[in-house]
Structure formats: C-alpha cells, structure tokens
Design a protein around this motif. Structure first.
Motif, PDB file in Angstrom:
ATOM      1  N   UNK A  54     -13.683  20.689  75.013  1.00 48.47           N
ATOM      2  CA  UNK A  54     -12.298  21.180  74.928  1.00 48.47           C
ATOM      3  C   UNK A  54     -11.716  20.992  73.526  1.00 48.47           C
ATOM      4  N   UNK A  55     -12.390  20.234  72.681  1.00 52.57           N
ATOM      5  CA  UNK A  55     -11.986  20.112  71.274  1.00 52.57           C
ATOM      6  C   UNK A  55     -10.647  19.433  71.059  1.00 52.57           C
ATOM      7  N   UNK A  56     -10.316  18.430  71.847  1.00 53.35           N
ATOM      8  CA  UNK A  56      -9.010  17.788  71.734  1.00 53.35           C
ATOM      9  C   UNK A  56      -8.906  16.816  70.564  1.00 53.35           C
ATOM     10  N   UNK A  57     -10.035  16.277  70.106  1.00 55.75           N
ATOM     11  CA  UNK A  57      -9.987  15.201  69.113  1.00 55.75           C
ATOM     12  C   UNK A  57      -9.292  15.582  67.806  1.00 55.75           C
ATOM     13  N   UNK A  58      -9.502  16.759  67.212  1.00 59.01           N
ATOM     14  CA  UNK A  58      -8.797  17.073  65.964  1.00 59.01           C
ATOM     15  C   UNK A  58      -7.279  17.001  66.103  1.00 59.01           C
ATOM     16  N   UNK A  59      -6.752  17.477  67.217  1.00 54.76           N
ATOM     17  CA  UNK A  59      -5.303  17.418  67.430  1.00 54.76           C
ATOM     18  C   UNK A  59      -4.822  15.977  67.521  1.00 54.76           C
ATOM     19  N   UNK A  60      -5.576  15.137  68.221  1.00 56.65           N
ATOM     20  CA  UNK A  60      -5.204  13.727  68.346  1.00 56.65           C
ATOM     21  C   UNK A  60      -5.214  13.052  66.976  1.00 56.65           C
TER      22      UNK A  60
END
Length: 261
Positions: free
Chosen positions: A189-195
C-alpha cells in the motif's frame, strides 16, 4: 581541441577519450556513451544492462571507464558482472593506471560500479537516508543508495521499518531526521513515505516498489498512495531506484554547495 589532438597523437589518451572530449560522447558497437553527462547534469551516466547482452554491457562499461574514470551499471546480473570484470581487467589504460580498475557488484541491488585506479570519487557534506519498508523493498532501495553514493553523498541505509509495526519507524526517526534528504522505498500500500514525510523536515522522495499482489499490486497502490500523500513529498515511478537516487543526489549536492558559501 588542439590539446586533445596532441594528446591523442602522443598516445596519452585513446580514441574513445578523444572523441568524448570533442563530441561529448564516445561511440561503441553497443551504442553511444554520454561521457559529458556528469559535467553537464551533475550525475554520472549510467549503463542500463536490461535489454543488452553481457558483451554490450561490458563494452559500454569499459568505454565509461576510459572516458570518465568510472562506470555505473544498473539492472545487472551475475553474467553482466562477470563480463565487466573480464573487460575491465583487459583495459589498456595509461601507465598511471597500472592497477586494475576496482569492480564492485551489488547482487541484490543489481548494480556494478567500476573505478579506475586513479579515479577520485566526488564527495560532499550532505547525507541521504535511504529507507526501506521491508526486505522485499531492499533491492530497489539498494539501487537508489548506490546511485546517490556515486553522485557523492554520504548514505545511511535504514531497513525493515514498515508501517505494519509503527514502532519500527518511530525508533529510527531521530536518525532519519539527521539526514539532509530522505528516499523511502515501499511496496504494497506504500504508506511509509507519507509517514516519514510527516516526521522529518528534509525533502522526502517516495520510491514505490512493485511488491504486493491482487488489486493495486505490482506497485500500483504504492504509486497512487504516494501521489495522494497528505504529507509533502516527491514521487518517482515504480521501481525507479536510479531516478530516486540521482534526484536525491542532486538535492544533496545543492545543500552542500549552500553550506560552502
């Protein structure tokens, strides 16, 4: 021009280097190598091994060493690396380069880096943190790290800090905050860059990775999530480790130049 022609006539440089000085590129049977890219753009020309034979990859890599002192090859496998090692050992460089060029193959990242014996790699006062969500994202993150390191930045790898357990990224946030630029590689889901972009003041480059399956798999959800990020960041294409590393390197170079003023 005269100096180049005289050096060629005296045997001080080869035909490939002479052509690169005069035209900005060197011609090989495998294609033309852009020897002036680093001077013009600030990042070294890279040889993409994908779609080429090992012999073609080795020919372009040796031309790179002859004209710029180094070669950077991406998407390379073991056969490409072996061909490059053989070709590099056979290079007929000038007397000052009596030591064989150093060849480094990062099997997981798929990169091969060759430095001539007298090559002085660029280095500047700026650090890039290359962050990977999970082990499956490490290959693309590794490509970005190698490219950014060749541009001249210090690299800090931070691995396996995906959001499935937020404690993993939170206990590394102080370390990441010390970096001047951050590249974050994440699939699914690729959430890490936003975090990460919500935790640091430095520029963040999202690097979507083609992990995951089903709806939104193969990096689609990761790319779309990064493009829709509510935290401010920049996004490159899926698996574009070279682009992320090069862009981070250019930002780090500008930061270093600002510190020197």
């Amino acid at each position: 021009m005269r100096d180049t022609l005289e050096a060629l006539d005296a045997g001080e440089i080869g035909v490939a280097e002479a052509e690169s000085r005069l035209a900005g590129y060197a011609t090989t049977a495998a294609g033309r190598f852009d020897a002036a890219r680093e001077h013009r753009r600030g990042i070294p020309e890279a040889v993409l091994a994908e779609g080429k034979t090992p012999a073609e990859v080795a020919a372009l890599a040796t031309t790179a060493v002859e004209t710029t002192g180094r070669a950077l090859v991406t998407r390379a496998d073991a056969e490409d690396a072996a061909a490059i090692r053989t070709a590099a050992a056979d290079l007929d460089l000038d007397a000052a380069d009596s030591i064989d060029p150093a060849v480094t193959h990062d099997e997981r990242a798929g990169t091969v880096v060759v430095h001539a014996a007298d090559f002085d790699p660029p280095a500047f006062d700026a650090t890039i943190a290359v962050v990977a969500a999970g082990t499956a994202d490490a290959a693309v993150a590794g490509e970005a790290a190698v490219v950014a390191g060749e541009v001249g930045a210090e690299i800090d790898r931070v691995d396996d800090v995906g959001v499935a357990n937020l404690d993993r990224i939170l206990d590394q946030r102080d370390r990441i905050r010390e970096a001047d630029v951050v590249v974050v590689a994440a699939g699914r889901e690729g959430a890490l860059p936003t975090v990460v972009a919500g935790l640091v003041a430095a520029p963040v480059i999202a690097l979507p990775v083609s992990t995951g399956y089903g709806v939104g798999g193969e990096g689609v959800a990761a790319l779309q999530g990064a493009l829709q990020s509510c935290s401010v960041l920049t996004t490159v294409n899926v698996d574009a480790g070279f682009v992320a590393g090069a862009q981070a390197g250019l930002i780090a170079r500008a930061i270093d130049a600002g510190r020197g003023e």
